[in-house]
Enzyme design. Sequence first.
Site, PDB file in Angstrom:
ATOM      1  N   ARG A   1       2.907  -1.616  -5.927  1.00  0.00           N
ATOM      2  CA  ARG A   1       3.146  -0.538  -6.760  1.00  0.00           C
ATOM      3  C   ARG A   1       4.240  -0.057  -6.336  1.00  0.00           C
ATOM      4  NH1 ARG A   1      -1.383   2.642  -7.967  1.00  0.00           N
ATOM      5  NH2 ARG A   1      -2.716   1.345  -6.383  1.00  0.00           N
TER       6      ARG A   1
ATOM      7  N   CYS B   1     -13.875   3.951 -28.853  1.00  0.00           N
ATOM      8  CA  CYS B   1     -15.047   4.624 -28.708  1.00  0.00           C
ATOM      9  C   CYS B   1     -16.012   4.586 -27.493  1.00  0.00           C
ATOM     10  CB  CYS B   1     -16.115   3.772 -29.687  1.00  0.00           C
ATOM     11  SG  CYS B   1     -15.487   3.377 -31.224  1.00  0.00           S
TER      12      CYS B   1
ATOM     13  N   GLU C   1       3.917  -6.682   1.813  1.00  0.00           N
ATOM     14  CA  GLU C   1       3.418  -7.029   0.330  1.00  0.00           C
ATOM     15  C   GLU C   1       3.455  -5.757  -0.606  1.00  0.00           C
ATOM     16  OE1 GLU C   1      -0.590  -8.305   1.479  1.00  0.00           O
ATOM     17  OE2 GLU C   1       0.314 -10.191   2.473  1.00  0.00           O
ATOM     18  N   PRO C   2       4.482  -5.283  -0.909  1.00  0.00           N
ATOM     19  CA  PRO C   2       4.386  -4.096  -1.839  1.00  0.00           C
ATOM     20  C   PRO C   2       4.334  -4.610  -3.196  1.00  0.00           C
ATOM     21  CG  PRO C   2       6.718  -4.376  -1.069  1.00  0.00           C
ATOM     22  CD  PRO C   2       5.746  -5.475  -0.408  1.00  0.00           C
TER      23      PRO C   2
ATOM     24  N   TYR D   1       0.032  -2.111 -12.166  1.00  0.00           N
ATOM     25  CA  TYR D   1      -1.502  -2.157 -12.420  1.00  0.00           C
ATOM     26  C   TYR D   1      -1.732  -1.378 -13.960  1.00  0.00           C
ATOM     27  CZ  TYR D   1      -1.605  -2.727  -7.444  1.00  0.00           C
ATOM     28  OH  TYR D   1      -1.368  -3.455  -6.361  1.00  0.00           O
TER      29      TYR D   1
ATOM     30  N   GLY E   1       0.735  -1.269   0.087  1.00  0.00           N
ATOM     31  CA  GLY E   1      -0.118   0.093  -0.002  1.00  0.00           C
ATOM     32  C   GLY E   1       0.778   1.269  -0.107  1.00  0.00           C
TER      33      GLY E   1
END
Length: 421
Positions: free
Chosen positions: A278, A346, A275-276, A375, A239
Amino acid sequence: MDHFLYRDAELHAEDVMLRDIADAVGTPFYCYSTATLTRHFQLFTEALAPLPHLVCYAVKANSNLAVLKHLGELGAGMDVVSIGEYHRARAAGVPGDRIVFSGVGKTRAEMRAALDGGIRQFNVESEPELDALSEVAAAMGATAPIALRVNPDVDARTHEKISTGRKEDKFGVPLARARDIYARAARLPGLRVVGIDMHIGSQLTDLAPFEAAYTRMAELTRQLRADGHAIGRLDLGGGLGIPYTRSNEAPPLPTDYGAMVKRVLGDLDCEIEIEPGRLIAGNAGILVAQVIYRKEGEGRDFLILDAAMNDLIRPAMYGAHHDIVPLTEAEPGTPLAPVDIVGPVCESGDTFARQRPMPPLGPGDLVAFRSAGAYGAVMASEYNTRPLIPEVLVCGDHFAVIRHRPTFDEMLSRDTLPPWM
Ligand SMILES: *Cc1c(COP(=O)(O)O)cnc(C)c1O
């Protein structure tokens, strides 16, 4: 700090000119830097060095096999949220005893496969899951090591869709119920309590919510030990946020995070797991795209790129900001003018940036989305039958394609016609 820098006005990934990769593989593509992945992983191991610890990289952030293999070779454990991710981690050479299984909806088949292949710990998120795991493990004559994911009811003050530690979020069991559920776990066959787990959200830019959560975790550790449970591991989740813009606020550094963890949890004699996702992968990747058209609208101009929301969904899904820079740096003093930067899909949601001040750019020019390593590729789809874009890994002065762009034949071959056609 990353390894995507201009040299002689051309953007490089480490020692490779990104334009050379574009010539070789075509656009759009993702590009990752090995040196940045290494550095970010080491920031955590150094920050937690005074305590016994295991950094379990959150596979969901970027699950390319080459990325997992590199981190695994550095000694990383893995945090997986599906048996598919488990298979990826194993295929990348990570042993089962370094893999933690998280997620609110593990199926019995997934539990069985993980027990069969070897697993460090299940982070259990509910009582029904506890029962299911007990049944599965007991039937196999196995013992499942478990930590209960406890929801500390703190507001991570991050984006609504990635906040997970408030009581109204679907994750974990309420703190107030934790002692009862641990007591129940201790009585069930096939389970062995090893620790406590928390994960309060993603892209946190402040240490205070972490500290509030870990303070509750420390208190719970003491209570559970008094109740007779062997709490030897504390899984702190991931996080920690990253800077998505060069200019604005700086999220906390892993060193400050590590110091806080030591202060709050250091005297409990527990192994720390984090638990990194990002923070390890985010700024280790960029997405390179080409301008197809510049369209002069009424009162606003549009840069239409060959990348779209299916390739990078974060702006459409979270309203996320990515810095977008030209591959060839503009001359100092070049005037910037606002443009809307969009993809060809579109949907009006296929907009990467509105009224973004940019140097003059036109058809054929190449741009890079920064901070796209987490991500990004993992959330891509083939919407509009757009092929998944290639992923490239740079290491020093060489690069390799680590996922190729599928051909249309490959894409179509996954569909099958029913026998009556
Ligand atoms: C998503 C997730 C992570 C990683 O979060 P980041 O913000 O990428 O560090 C870690 N643990 C769990 C359980 C998750 O769901």
